[in-house]
Design a protein around this motif. Structure first.
Motif, PDB file in Angstrom:
ATOM      1  N   GLU A  97     -42.600  22.299 -27.605  1.00 20.86           N
ATOM      2  CA  GLU A  97     -42.560  20.848 -27.763  1.00 20.86           C
ATOM      3  C   GLU A  97     -43.007  20.456 -29.165  1.00 20.86           C
ATOM      4  O   GLU A  97     -43.866  21.093 -29.748  1.00 20.86           O
ATOM      5  CB  GLU A  97     -43.475  20.182 -26.735  1.00 20.86           C
ATOM      6  CG  GLU A  97     -43.012  20.344 -25.317  1.00 20.86           C
ATOM      7  CD  GLU A  97     -43.886  19.570 -24.337  1.00 20.86           C
ATOM      8  OE1 GLU A  97     -44.730  18.770 -24.782  1.00 20.86           O
ATOM      9  OE2 GLU A  97     -43.715  19.774 -23.139  1.00 20.86           O
ATOM     10  N   ASN A 112     -45.076  18.130 -31.711  1.00 24.73           N
ATOM     11  CA  ASN A 112     -46.370  17.465 -31.535  1.00 24.73           C
ATOM     12  C   ASN A 112     -46.168  15.949 -31.459  1.00 24.73           C
ATOM     13  O   ASN A 112     -45.147  15.410 -31.893  1.00 24.73           O
ATOM     14  CB  ASN A 112     -47.363  17.878 -32.628  1.00 24.73           C
ATOM     15  CG  ASN A 112     -47.032  17.292 -33.976  1.00 24.73           C
ATOM     16  OD1 ASN A 112     -47.075  16.083 -34.175  1.00 24.73           O
ATOM     17  ND2 ASN A 112     -46.713  18.159 -34.933  1.00 24.73           N
ATOM     18  N   VAL A 113     -47.144  15.274 -30.894  1.00 29.67           N
ATOM     19  CA  VAL A 113     -47.037  13.842 -30.638  1.00 29.67           C
ATOM     20  C   VAL A 113     -46.859  13.051 -31.935  1.00 29.67           C
ATOM     21  O   VAL A 113     -46.120  12.065 -31.973  1.00 29.67           O
ATOM     22  CB  VAL A 113     -48.262  13.333 -29.842  1.00 29.67           C
ATOM     23  CG1 VAL A 113     -48.248  11.819 -29.701  1.00 29.67           C
ATOM     24  CG2 VAL A 113     -48.296  13.985 -28.475  1.00 29.67           C
ATOM     25  N   GLY A 114     -47.516  13.499 -33.001  1.00 29.70           N
ATOM     26  CA  GLY A 114     -47.363  12.800 -34.281  1.00 29.70           C
ATOM     27  C   GLY A 114     -45.912  12.781 -34.742  1.00 29.70           C
ATOM     28  O   GLY A 114     -45.396  11.747 -35.167  1.00 29.70           O
ATOM     29  N   LEU A 160     -43.322  13.185 -32.793  1.00 34.02           N
ATOM     30  CA  LEU A 160     -42.567  12.386 -31.819  1.00 34.02           C
ATOM     31  C   LEU A 160     -42.717  10.883 -32.077  1.00 34.02           C
ATOM     32  O   LEU A 160     -41.799  10.119 -31.803  1.00 34.02           O
ATOM     33  CB  LEU A 160     -43.009  12.725 -30.392  1.00 34.02           C
ATOM     34  CG  LEU A 160     -42.591  14.103 -29.896  1.00 34.02           C
ATOM     35  CD1 LEU A 160     -43.246  14.403 -28.550  1.00 34.02           C
ATOM     36  CD2 LEU A 160     -41.076  14.216 -29.793  1.00 34.02           C
ATOM     37  N   MET A 161     -43.841  10.450 -32.623  1.00 28.46           N
ATOM     38  CA  MET A 161     -44.015   9.034 -32.985  1.00 28.46           C
ATOM     39  C   MET A 161     -43.318   8.731 -34.313  1.00 28.46           C
ATOM     40  O   MET A 161     -42.766   7.650 -34.499  1.00 28.46           O
ATOM     41  CB  MET A 161     -45.496   8.675 -33.069  1.00 28.46           C
ATOM     42  CG  MET A 161     -46.179   8.638 -31.727  1.00 28.46           C
ATOM     43  SD  MET A 161     -47.882   8.010 -31.772  1.00 28.46           S
ATOM     44  CE  MET A 161     -48.722   9.278 -32.700  1.00 28.46           C
ATOM     45  N   LEU A 177     -45.743   2.244 -23.257  1.00 28.89           N
ATOM     46  CA  LEU A 177     -45.748   2.797 -24.612  1.00 28.89           C
ATOM     47  C   LEU A 177     -46.509   1.873 -25.554  1.00 28.89           C
ATOM     48  O   LEU A 177     -47.350   2.322 -26.335  1.00 28.89           O
ATOM     49  CB  LEU A 177     -44.312   3.010 -25.108  1.00 28.89           C
ATOM     50  CG  LEU A 177     -44.152   3.480 -26.553  1.00 28.89           C
ATOM     51  CD1 LEU A 177     -44.796   4.849 -26.758  1.00 28.89           C
ATOM     52  CD2 LEU A 177     -42.681   3.511 -26.933  1.00 28.89           C
ATOM     53  N   ALA A 225     -50.227   2.110 -24.847  1.00 32.35           N
ATOM     54  CA  ALA A 225     -50.783   3.387 -25.302  1.00 32.35           C
ATOM     55  C   ALA A 225     -50.917   3.419 -26.826  1.00 32.35           C
ATOM     56  O   ALA A 225     -51.946   3.849 -27.359  1.00 32.35           O
ATOM     57  CB  ALA A 225     -49.905   4.541 -24.814  1.00 32.35           C
ATOM     58  N   LEU A 226     -49.892   2.957 -27.522  1.00 26.68           N
ATOM     59  CA  LEU A 226     -49.949   2.964 -28.988  1.00 26.68           C
ATOM     60  C   LEU A 226     -50.982   1.965 -29.510  1.00 26.68           C
ATOM     61  O   LEU A 226     -51.636   2.221 -30.529  1.00 26.68           O
ATOM     62  CB  LEU A 226     -48.564   2.682 -29.568  1.00 26.68           C
ATOM     63  CG  LEU A 226     -47.546   3.808 -29.346  1.00 26.68           C
ATOM     64  CD1 LEU A 226     -46.161   3.368 -29.822  1.00 26.68           C
ATOM     65  CD2 LEU A 226     -47.976   5.091 -30.014  1.00 26.68           C
ATOM     66  N   LEU A 236     -54.249   3.701 -29.197  1.00 26.58           N
ATOM     67  CA  LEU A 236     -54.397   4.683 -30.274  1.00 26.58           C
ATOM     68  C   LEU A 236     -54.711   4.004 -31.607  1.00 26.58           C
ATOM     69  O   LEU A 236     -55.494   4.518 -32.405  1.00 26.58           O
ATOM     70  CB  LEU A 236     -53.129   5.523 -30.411  1.00 26.58           C
ATOM     71  CG  LEU A 236     -52.993   6.695 -29.459  1.00 26.58           C
ATOM     72  CD1 LEU A 236     -51.642   7.370 -29.633  1.00 26.58           C
ATOM     73  CD2 LEU A 236     -54.115   7.698 -29.655  1.00 26.58           C
TER      74      LEU A 236
END
Length: 148
Positions: free
Chosen positions: A8, A10-12, A14-15, A133, A136-137, A140
């Motif tokens: 996968e 990483n989330v960074g 993916l953003m 979303l 959540a953002l 963050l």
């Protein structure tokens, strides 16, 4: 980068990918409307301008660039007619950088484009997931953005 198709991202990343797609849509819309002279670096600085203007030192800090770089970008934006420097009413020695009428027009177009992209994402993700979303953002951001 993933080593195989099963790894996968990483989330960074993916953003970043959807952000970059949105940013490109904004720049495409700006270019189509005759605002092709705005660079990514300039736009990222303009994103940090407050509604009544912002001091150059704060712009530099928020954009994570040197004061000299911020000054250079503001000089370019000022020559293109997007921003102006005005006295800070709270401190006569200081100056604020604020949008001009031309800057407000380009910002309004960018904001309309962002809203259109978000509407498309809402269709793809659905109302509930898009709201999740956003929450959540936002959470963050509270954790990661010292300038929130």
């Amino acid at each position: 980068m993933p080593e195989s198709a099963t790894d996968e991202l990483n989330v960074g990343v993916l953003m970043f990918i959807p952000y970059r797609a949105m940013e490109q849509r904004v720049f495409d819309a700006l270019a189509a409307a005759g605002y092709a002279d705005i660079t990514v670096a300039q736009a990222r600085l303009v994103q940090r301008l407050g509604p009544d203007g912002t001091r150059l030192t704060l712009l530099a800090e928020q954009a994570q660039v040197t004061k000299q770089t911020a000054g250079f970008l503001v000089d370019q934006l000022e020559r293109a007619g997007y921003v102006e420097r005005v006295p800070d009413p709270a401190d006569g020695r200081a100056r604020l950088v604020r949008l001009t009428e031309r800057g407000e027009a380009v910002t309004a177009l960018a904001n309309r484009t962002v809203a259109a992209v978000e509407a498309e994402w809402r269709e793809v993700l659905g109302e509930r997931t898009m709201n999740q979303l956003r929450r959540a953002l936002t959470k963050l951001r509270e954790h990661t953005d010292p300038f929130r």
